[in-house]
Design an enzyme around this catalytic site. Structure first.
Site, PDB file in Angstrom:
ATOM      1  N   VAL A  28      -6.426  21.990 -16.847  1.00  0.00           N
ATOM      2  CA  VAL A  28      -6.718  21.832 -15.779  1.00  0.00           C
ATOM      3  C   VAL A  28      -7.176  22.627 -14.930  1.00  0.00           C
ATOM      4  CG1 VAL A  28      -5.328  20.291 -15.105  1.00  0.00           C
ATOM      5  CG2 VAL A  28      -4.290  22.613 -15.366  1.00  0.00           C
ATOM      6  N   LYS A  53      -4.597  24.291 -26.309  1.00  0.00           N
ATOM      7  CA  LYS A  53      -3.651  23.326 -27.198  1.00  0.00           C
ATOM      8  C   LYS A  53      -4.111  23.070 -28.299  1.00  0.00           C
ATOM      9  CE  LYS A  53      -1.491  20.803 -23.561  1.00  0.00           C
ATOM     10  NZ  LYS A  53      -1.747  19.730 -22.339  1.00  0.00           N
ATOM     11  N   SER A  85      -5.489  23.462 -20.486  1.00  0.00           N
ATOM     12  CA  SER A  85      -4.656  22.462 -21.726  1.00  0.00           C
ATOM     13  C   SER A  85      -5.624  23.522 -23.309  1.00  0.00           C
ATOM     14  CB  SER A  85      -5.031  21.694 -21.464  1.00  0.00           C
ATOM     15  OG  SER A  85      -3.783  20.980 -20.748  1.00  0.00           O
ATOM     16  N   TYR A 126       4.385  29.330 -23.975  1.00  0.00           N
ATOM     17  CA  TYR A 126       3.154  28.085 -23.687  1.00  0.00           C
ATOM     18  C   TYR A 126       2.845  28.595 -22.219  1.00  0.00           C
ATOM     19  CZ  TYR A 126       2.134  24.206 -21.744  1.00  0.00           C
ATOM     20  OH  TYR A 126       0.946  22.212 -21.227  1.00  0.00           O
ATOM     21  N   TYR A 180      -6.917  12.680 -22.739  1.00  0.00           N
ATOM     22  CA  TYR A 180      -5.629  12.490 -22.192  1.00  0.00           C
ATOM     23  C   TYR A 180      -5.625  11.012 -21.759  1.00  0.00           C
ATOM     24  CZ  TYR A 180      -5.215  17.400 -21.038  1.00  0.00           C
ATOM     25  OH  TYR A 180      -4.364  18.537 -21.647  1.00  0.00           O
TER      26      TYR A 180
HETATM   27  O1  DON Z   1       1.119  22.932 -18.812  1.00  0.00           O
HETATM   28  C1  DON Z   1       0.084  22.674 -17.867  1.00  0.00           C
HETATM   29  O2  DON Z   1       0.501  21.488 -16.910  1.00  0.00           O
HETATM   30  C2  DON Z   1      -0.717  23.571 -17.793  1.00  0.00           C
HETATM   31  N1  DON Z   1      -0.741  24.189 -17.951  1.00  0.00           N
HETATM   32  C3  DON Z   1      -1.883  22.809 -18.597  1.00  0.00           C
HETATM   33  C4  DON Z   1      -2.187  21.082 -18.099  1.00  0.00           C
HETATM   34  C5  DON Z   1      -3.759  21.363 -18.869  1.00  0.00           C
HETATM   35  O3  DON Z   1      -4.068  21.587 -18.741  1.00  0.00           O
HETATM   36  C6  DON Z   1      -3.685  19.742 -18.597  1.00  0.00           C
HETATM   37  N2  DON Z   1      -4.690  19.665 -18.619  1.00  0.00           N
HETATM   38  N3  DON Z   1      -6.139  18.907 -18.388  1.00  0.00           N
END
Ligand code: DON
Length: 302
Positions: A256, A64, A61, A187, A238
């Site tokens: 993540v 983003k 993320s 994405y 978040y």
């Molecule tokens: O789309 C997802 O769920 C993951 N590729 C990215 C989510 C993420 O990194 C949330 N972060 N803490």
């Protein structure tokens, strides 16, 4: 400085036991939970590192930030924020249900729905979008070797049903323009880009230095840096962003994969990596390190 950073790693290492590596993306569940890396890049050109600062991990993320910047560069602020909100949310990063309410587009560009929108707004077809993302990351990290991890990308593409649900719901509601599977593909791929703590610190430094590049852009660089810094401060961690702002006070964005990016305007960028996560999906030892770092180096911007 390196001694201080090393000390913070040792002090927070015990937190790893309280977290878990992400397992909803199968390829991420194989990552060694014991890694901890830390890097700081300052405006004078110094880079300070400790621990596993040169281990590659998936940006997840933190990407983003990149898609938000490119969407703003290509479209300007008004257009981007007509498609996605500026507001934080107390929901998890992959929340979906509010999108089904009337006139409720994604709350902000840091939750998955909002990031799928910003990725869709990057100029070009799916290959061009991804090329722009990876080239931009290479440019601002000054690391031409950055690539993506095919296994992580395919793993997420194969199991990303919730993201697919989010994207198709947004398509049905008229929030998302373009081919849904193509946008999702970009994405998933951008999330699988591999970086080190040093690369992440350099992205943080780029924002801290107010984006000092000639970007052929529909937004001025100072405004770009200001928006990104504000949005990650309020939304970057978040549904933990408020407590994190109060206790750490460093504008930050997690992923993540275990990374946390920090940026202190006009001072420095920070990259932390430790893959065991807390229940919000933020690195658990990374949070501890950021908290101590803010205190130790007097970095709390509030
Ligand atoms: O789309 C997802 O769920 C993951 N590729 C990215 C989510 C993420 O990194 C949330 N972060 N803490």
């Amino acid at each position: 400085m390196e001694k201080i950073l090393e000390g913070l790693i040792q002090k927070n290492r015990h937190l790893i036991q309280k977290g878990h590596v992400a397992n909803y993306i199968p390829a991420l569940s194989k990552v060694n939970p014991n890694y901890i890396g830390l890097a700081i890049a300052d405006v004078d050109g110094h880079i300070y590192c400790a621990g596993d600062y040169n281990i590659k991990f998936s940006i997840q993320s933190i990407s983003k930030i990149i898609s938000l910047m490119l969407a703003l560069i290509d479209n300007g602020e008004d257009y981007v924020f007509s498609k996605v909100g500026y507001e934080p949310t107390d929901e998890p990063f992959n929340t979906l249900y509010k999108l089904d309410l009337n006139s409720c587009n994604p709350a902000n560009p840091m939750i998955n729905s909002g990031a799928i929108i910003t990725t869709s707004l990057i100029r070009g077809n799916k290959d061009e979008k991804f090329d722009r993302i990876i080239e931009f990351i290479r440019l601002i990290t000054e690391n031409p070797n950055i690539g993506y991890n095919e296994e992580v990308y395919l793993s997420e593409k194969a199991t990303g049903h919730k993201n697919r649900a989010i994207a198709y719901l947004m398509k049905a509601k008229g929030y998302l323009d373009g081919e849904v599977e193509d946008i999702l593909d970009v994405y998933f791929k951008q999330c699988s880009v591999e970086v080190t703590a040093v690369d992440v610190a350099k992205i943080g430094l780029f924002i801290a230095r107010r984006c000092p590049l000639n970007l052929d852009s529909k937004i001025n660089n100072e405004r770009l840096a200001s928006i990104v810094t504000a949005i990650i401060t309020t939304c970057g961690m978040y549904d933990f962003s408020g407590e994190y702002a109060a206790k750490v006070g460093i504008p930050s964005k997690s992923g993540v994969g275990g990374g946390i990016l920090g940026t202190i305007p006009n001072k420095l960028g920070i990259g932390v990596f430790s893959p065991a996560l807390d229940r919000f999906g933020n690195s658990i030892a990374g949070y501890g390190i950021m908290k101590d770092l803010a205190r130790e180096l007097n970095l709390n911007i509030f």
